[in-house]
Design a protein around this motif. Structure first.
Motif, PDB file in Angstrom:
ATOM      1  N   MET A  77       0.826  -1.196   0.000  1.00 26.97           N
ATOM      2  CA  MET A  77       0.000   0.000   0.000  1.00 26.97           C
ATOM      3  C   MET A  77       0.871   1.262   0.000  1.00 26.97           C
ATOM      4  SD  MET A  77      -3.366   0.995   1.258  1.00 26.97           S
ATOM      5  CE  MET A  77      -3.967   2.555   1.772  1.00 26.97           C
ATOM      6  N   LYS A  78       1.972   1.214   0.733  1.00 25.25           N
ATOM      7  CA  LYS A  78       2.803   2.402   0.843  1.00 25.25           C
ATOM      8  C   LYS A  78       3.399   2.825  -0.505  1.00 25.25           C
ATOM      9  CE  LYS A  78       5.064   4.164   4.812  1.00 25.25           C
ATOM     10  NZ  LYS A  78       5.941   3.966   5.914  1.00 25.25           N
ATOM     11  N   PRO A  79       3.869   1.900  -1.358  1.00 25.35           N
ATOM     12  CA  PRO A  79       4.381   2.342  -2.665  1.00 25.35           C
ATOM     13  C   PRO A  79       3.317   3.037  -3.510  1.00 25.35           C
ATOM     14  CG  PRO A  79       5.151   0.134  -2.210  1.00 25.35           C
ATOM     15  CD  PRO A  79       4.166   0.470  -1.131  1.00 25.35           C
ATOM     16  N   VAL A  80       2.078   2.590  -3.392  1.00 24.17           N
ATOM     17  CA  VAL A  80       0.990   3.226  -4.145  1.00 24.17           C
ATOM     18  C   VAL A  80       0.773   4.653  -3.658  1.00 24.17           C
ATOM     19  CG1 VAL A  80      -1.485   3.117  -4.634  1.00 24.17           C
ATOM     20  CG2 VAL A  80      -0.133   1.026  -4.637  1.00 24.17           C
ATOM     21  N   LEU A  81       0.827   4.852  -2.356  1.00 25.47           N
ATOM     22  CA  LEU A  81       0.645   6.194  -1.808  1.00 25.47           C
ATOM     23  C   LEU A  81       1.784   7.116  -2.225  1.00 25.47           C
ATOM     24  CD1 LEU A  81      -0.618   5.311   1.764  1.00 25.47           C
ATOM     25  CD2 LEU A  81      -1.959   6.218  -0.138  1.00 25.47           C
ATOM     26  N   TRP A  82       3.013   6.602  -2.228  1.00 29.80           N
ATOM     27  CA  TRP A  82       4.149   7.416  -2.678  1.00 29.80           C
ATOM     28  C   TRP A  82       4.018   7.751  -4.153  1.00 29.80           C
ATOM     29  CZ3 TRP A  82       6.954  10.314   0.135  1.00 29.80           C
ATOM     30  CH2 TRP A  82       7.252   9.966   1.444  1.00 29.80           C
ATOM     31  N   PHE A  83       3.528   6.781  -4.949  1.00 27.60           N
ATOM     32  CA  PHE A  83       3.320   7.040  -6.371  1.00 27.60           C
ATOM     33  C   PHE A  83       2.266   8.129  -6.571  1.00 27.60           C
ATOM     34  CE2 PHE A  83       0.878   6.306 -10.244  1.00 27.60           C
ATOM     35  CZ  PHE A  83       1.878   6.512 -11.183  1.00 27.60           C
ATOM     36  N   LEU A  84       1.158   8.049  -5.851  1.00 27.62           N
ATOM     37  CA  LEU A  84       0.119   9.072  -5.961  1.00 27.62           C
ATOM     38  C   LEU A  84       0.641  10.450  -5.568  1.00 27.62           C
ATOM     39  CD1 LEU A  84      -3.053   7.294  -4.556  1.00 27.62           C
ATOM     40  CD2 LEU A  84      -2.674   8.075  -6.896  1.00 27.62           C
ATOM     41  N   LEU A  85       1.428  10.489  -4.514  1.00 28.86           N
ATOM     42  CA  LEU A  85       1.979  11.756  -4.062  1.00 28.86           C
ATOM     43  C   LEU A  85       2.915  12.359  -5.113  1.00 28.86           C
ATOM     44  CD1 LEU A  85       2.107  13.718  -1.664  1.00 28.86           C
ATOM     45  CD2 LEU A  85       4.032  12.399  -0.811  1.00 28.86           C
ATOM     46  N   SER A  86       3.811  11.540  -5.655  1.00 30.80           N
ATOM     47  CA  SER A  86       4.756  12.071  -6.646  1.00 30.80           C
ATOM     48  C   SER A  86       4.071  12.376  -7.974  1.00 30.80           C
ATOM     49  CB  SER A  86       5.916  11.094  -6.848  1.00 30.80           C
ATOM     50  OG  SER A  86       5.438   9.855  -7.298  1.00 30.80           O
ATOM     51  N   ALA A  87       3.092  11.556  -8.374  1.00 32.77           N
ATOM     52  CA  ALA A  87       2.386  11.810  -9.631  1.00 32.77           C
ATOM     53  C   ALA A  87       1.556  13.084  -9.554  1.00 32.77           C
ATOM     54  CB  ALA A  87       1.500  10.621  -9.981  1.00 32.77           C
TER      55      ALA A  87
ATOM     56  N   ALA B  22      -2.654   9.873   4.402  1.00 35.39           N
ATOM     57  CA  ALA B  22      -2.649   8.408   4.454  1.00 35.39           C
ATOM     58  C   ALA B  22      -1.256   7.883   4.790  1.00 35.39           C
ATOM     59  CB  ALA B  22      -3.130   7.837   3.125  1.00 35.39           C
ATOM     60  N   LEU B  23      -0.221   8.485   4.227  1.00 40.35           N
ATOM     61  CA  LEU B  23       1.146   8.069   4.573  1.00 40.35           C
ATOM     62  C   LEU B  23       1.442   8.327   6.045  1.00 40.35           C
ATOM     63  CD1 LEU B  23       3.134   9.217   1.439  1.00 40.35           C
ATOM     64  CD2 LEU B  23       3.000   6.897   2.323  1.00 40.35           C
ATOM     65  N   TYR B  24       1.001   9.460   6.551  1.00 28.72           N
ATOM     66  CA  TYR B  24       1.203   9.766   7.959  1.00 28.72           C
ATOM     67  C   TYR B  24       0.468   8.761   8.848  1.00 28.72           C
ATOM     68  CZ  TYR B  24       0.916  12.057  12.464  1.00 28.72           C
ATOM     69  OH  TYR B  24       0.970  12.312  13.803  1.00 28.72           O
ATOM     70  N   LEU B  25      -0.759   8.445   8.480  1.00 27.50           N
ATOM     71  CA  LEU B  25      -1.543   7.509   9.290  1.00 27.50           C
ATOM     72  C   LEU B  25      -0.959   6.100   9.264  1.00 27.50           C
ATOM     73  CD1 LEU B  25      -5.171   8.693   8.527  1.00 27.50           C
ATOM     74  CD2 LEU B  25      -3.830   9.057  10.611  1.00 27.50           C
ATOM     75  N   THR B  26      -0.449   5.670   8.114  1.00 23.59           N
ATOM     76  CA  THR B  26       0.168   4.341   8.066  1.00 23.59           C
ATOM     77  C   THR B  26       1.463   4.323   8.871  1.00 23.59           C
ATOM     78  OG1 THR B  26       1.270   4.854   5.978  1.00 23.59           O
ATOM     79  CG2 THR B  26      -0.823   3.715   5.838  1.00 23.59           C
ATOM     80  N   ARG B  27       2.168   5.437   8.900  1.00 29.06           N
ATOM     81  CA  ARG B  27       3.402   5.529   9.689  1.00 29.06           C
ATOM     82  C   ARG B  27       3.090   5.498  11.183  1.00 29.06           C
ATOM     83  NH1 ARG B  27       6.011  10.259  11.553  1.00 29.06           N
ATOM     84  NH2 ARG B  27       8.132   9.821  12.163  1.00 29.06           N
ATOM     85  N   SER B  28       2.073   6.251  11.600  1.00 25.40           N
ATOM     86  CA  SER B  28       1.757   6.315  13.016  1.00 25.40           C
ATOM     87  C   SER B  28       1.069   5.036  13.506  1.00 25.40           C
ATOM     88  CB  SER B  28       0.887   7.526  13.327  1.00 25.40           C
ATOM     89  OG  SER B  28      -0.348   7.431  12.668  1.00 25.40           O
ATOM     90  N   ALA B  29       0.413   4.310  12.606  1.00 23.19           N
ATOM     91  CA  ALA B  29      -0.245   3.057  13.002  1.00 23.19           C
ATOM     92  C   ALA B  29       0.778   1.986  13.334  1.00 23.19           C
ATOM     93  CB  ALA B  29      -1.172   2.584  11.889  1.00 23.19           C
ATOM     94  N   LYS B  30       1.938   2.014  12.684  1.00 19.98           N
ATOM     95  CA  LYS B  30       2.973   1.023  12.964  1.00 19.98           C
ATOM     96  C   LYS B  30       3.621   1.249  14.328  1.00 19.98           C
ATOM     97  CE  LYS B  30       4.191  -0.167   8.279  1.00 19.98           C
ATOM     98  NZ  LYS B  30       5.243  -0.240   7.272  1.00 19.98           N
ATOM     99  N   LYS B  31       3.619   2.472  14.814  1.00 17.69           N
ATOM    100  CA  LYS B  31       4.234   2.771  16.103  1.00 17.69           C
ATOM    101  C   LYS B  31       3.369   2.296  17.271  1.00 17.69           C
ATOM    102  CE  LYS B  31       7.058   6.643  14.731  1.00 17.69           C
ATOM    103  NZ  LYS B  31       7.390   8.057  14.952  1.00 17.69           N
ATOM    104  N   ARG B  32       2.081   2.155  17.042  1.00 20.85           N
ATOM    105  CA  ARG B  32       1.188   1.754  18.133  1.00 20.85           C
ATOM    106  C   ARG B  32       1.268   0.287  18.419  1.00 20.85           C
ATOM    107  NH1 ARG B  32      -4.088   4.364  15.898  1.00 20.85           N
ATOM    108  NH2 ARG B  32      -3.023   6.118  15.010  1.00 20.85           N
TER     109      ARG B  32
END
Length: 55
Positions: A1-11, A45-55
């Motif tokens: 999922m994360k590569p898709v979000l990075w692609f959307l952000l850069s595109a 979405a990238l921020y939320l996926t990052r913060s979800a891993k810390k919990r």
């Protein structure tokens, strides 16, 4: 999922940048708004996926 979000952000960033040189008028404004919305949503979405891993 994360590569898709990075692609959307850069595109969306690239679309907003190229749009300034290619389109004029209302089409330019529409693409700018769409790119901004995609940038904000993918960034959140990238921020939320990052913060979800810390919990």
């Amino acid at each position: 999922m994360k590569p898709v979000l990075w692609f959307l952000l850069s595109a969306s960033l690239a679309a907003g940048f190229v749009n300034d040189f290619v389109l004029k008028g209302p089409a330019q404004a529409a693409v700018d708004i769409a790119a901004a919305v995609v940038m904000v949503l993918s960034g959140v979405a990238l921020y939320l996926t990052r913060s979800a891993k810390k919990r």
